[in-house]
Design a protein around this motif. Structure first.
Motif, PDB file in Angstrom:
ATOM      1  N   SER A 179       0.809  -1.227   0.000  1.00 21.23           N
ATOM      2  CA  SER A 179       0.000   0.000   0.000  1.00 21.23           C
ATOM      3  C   SER A 179       0.843   1.278   0.000  1.00 21.23           C
ATOM      4  O   SER A 179       0.293   2.370   0.007  1.00 21.23           O
ATOM      5  N   ASP A 233       2.532   4.256  -1.498  1.00 20.66           N
ATOM      6  CA  ASP A 233       2.357   4.939  -2.778  1.00 20.66           C
ATOM      7  C   ASP A 233       3.700   4.962  -3.508  1.00 20.66           C
ATOM      8  O   ASP A 233       4.696   5.412  -2.949  1.00 20.66           O
ATOM      9  N   GLY A 234       3.749   4.467  -4.709  1.00 22.12           N
ATOM     10  CA  GLY A 234       5.013   4.450  -5.455  1.00 22.12           C
ATOM     11  C   GLY A 234       5.603   3.056  -5.555  1.00 22.12           C
ATOM     12  O   GLY A 234       6.506   2.810  -6.349  1.00 22.12           O
TER      13      GLY A 234
END
Ligand code: PEP
Ligand code: MN
Length: 336
Positions: free
Chosen positions: A54, A56-57
């Protein structure tokens, strides 16, 4: 686990690196042209994996080890479930047979007498039924369990019946030799944990919409509580095709046998749902390595209170039983 990030996301790499170091994981950072690949070693839980997924990126997180352990052959090579008095599942082919529902003492006795005469050692019969409609026959409840115990004792047979909730656990423990967790309760983790604590032999069915992984994770709940007396039962999955009641994935038999040490049965009755196709599917299960079959049998299927359409009559069951005995003897296997 392997974490993959886009090569140009340095701030994400630092975040991931920081979290891995804080968690004490061993890892390596491999910088490719487009991606950064981070293989991670260590004892990772599903929630660790989903936390990294989870961020981000993070492009993807690939799990390497299986999410379950105690059900697998890494934990143990082979298990035999002992129901007592020399009746075992896993080291000899077993038939579990009987009506869909226990309908009364006289009719259950008639079915038990026939099955025991053939050499079947384990009787089935539903007493708390999980019917799709609340208007259908719901089973005789505790009275059905009393009948099962009494009749089985008369013929020296073992019994299995489905539990639907924990309120009746004590009664089940006292009245049956093996408790069935039906397809609809495969996801009832509270029930599974309590059955795990009970130490009672269990037959757990795959839910109609469960993947094999979901099935094995449910069974892992039971083993984690210390109960390793579990038999797996394939009973078909929901499908777009309504020609048979469910779609029976016959490959699930060798697959489960390959992954798990637990005995594997097929229930062609609820899987196929049409009596005349059940003998052929049952024979195929033997060749695929099943440890046994659970089959619904009734002396008068057209008047059965539940699942008559898929119940074998006595003549159909005898011929299936005899053919399977012959197949097993050709294969050099011990049978029923
Ligand atoms: C049963 O065996 O009686 C039964 C209801 O099966 P399933 O849970 O597989 O539908
Ligand atoms: Mn049934």
């Amino acid at each position: 686990m392997i974490i993959v990030l886009k090569r140009d996301r340095n701030e994400v790499l630092e975040d991931v690196r920081g979290r891995l170091m804080a968690g004490g994981f061993q890892f390596n950072v491999l910088e490719g042209v487009k991606y950064t690949v981070i293989p991670v070693l260590g004892d990772l839980t599903t929630s660790d994996i989903s936390r990294f997924r989870s961020i981000d990126g993070v492009d993807k997180v690939v799990r390497i080890s299986s999410p379950y352990y105690m059900v697998t052959k890494e934990y143990r090579d082979k298990s035999v479930v002992d129901l007592g008095d020399g009746v075992t599942i896993g080291d000899q082919f077993q038939f579990i047979a009987g009506p869909c529902s226990v309908e009364g003492e006289e009719s259950f006795d008639r079915i038990a007498a026939f099955l025991s005469g053939l050499g079947v050692k384990i009787l089935r019969g539903g007493t708390y039924k999980m019917r799709s409609s609340p208007y259908s026959f719901q089973g005789l409840g505790d009275e059905g369990l009393r009948i099962m115990k009494k009749v089985a004792k008369r013929y020296g047979m073992k019994t299995v019946s489905e539990i639907v909730d924990l309120r009746s656990l004590d009664f089940f423990l006292e009245h049956v030799d093996m408790i069935q967790v039906g397809a609809r309760n495969m996801y009832n983790f509270t029930l599974l944990r309590e059955l795990g604590k009970s130490g009672k032999p269990l037959l757990i069915k795959r839910a109609p919409s469960a993947r094999l992984e979901d099935f094995l994770l449910s069974v892992e709940y039971v083993l984690l509580e210390g109960n390793e007396k579990v038999v797996l039962c394939e009973r078909g999955s929901i499908s777009f095709d309504d020609a048979s009641r469910n779609a029976v994935n016959m490959a699930a038999i060798p697959l489960l046998k390959d992954i798990s040490h637990l005995p594997v049965l097929l229930d062609p009755s609820h899987g196929v749902g049409v009596a005349r196709y059940i003998p052929a599917v049952s024979e195929a299960a033997v060749l695929l390595g099943a440890d046994g079959l659970m089959i619904e049998v009734h002396f008068d299927p057209s008047n059965a209170l539940s699942d008559g359409f898929q119940s074998l009559n006595f003549a159909q069951f005898s011929s299936t039983f005899e053919r399977i005995r012959k197949i097993q003897s050709c294969l050099g296997n011990s049978c029923c």
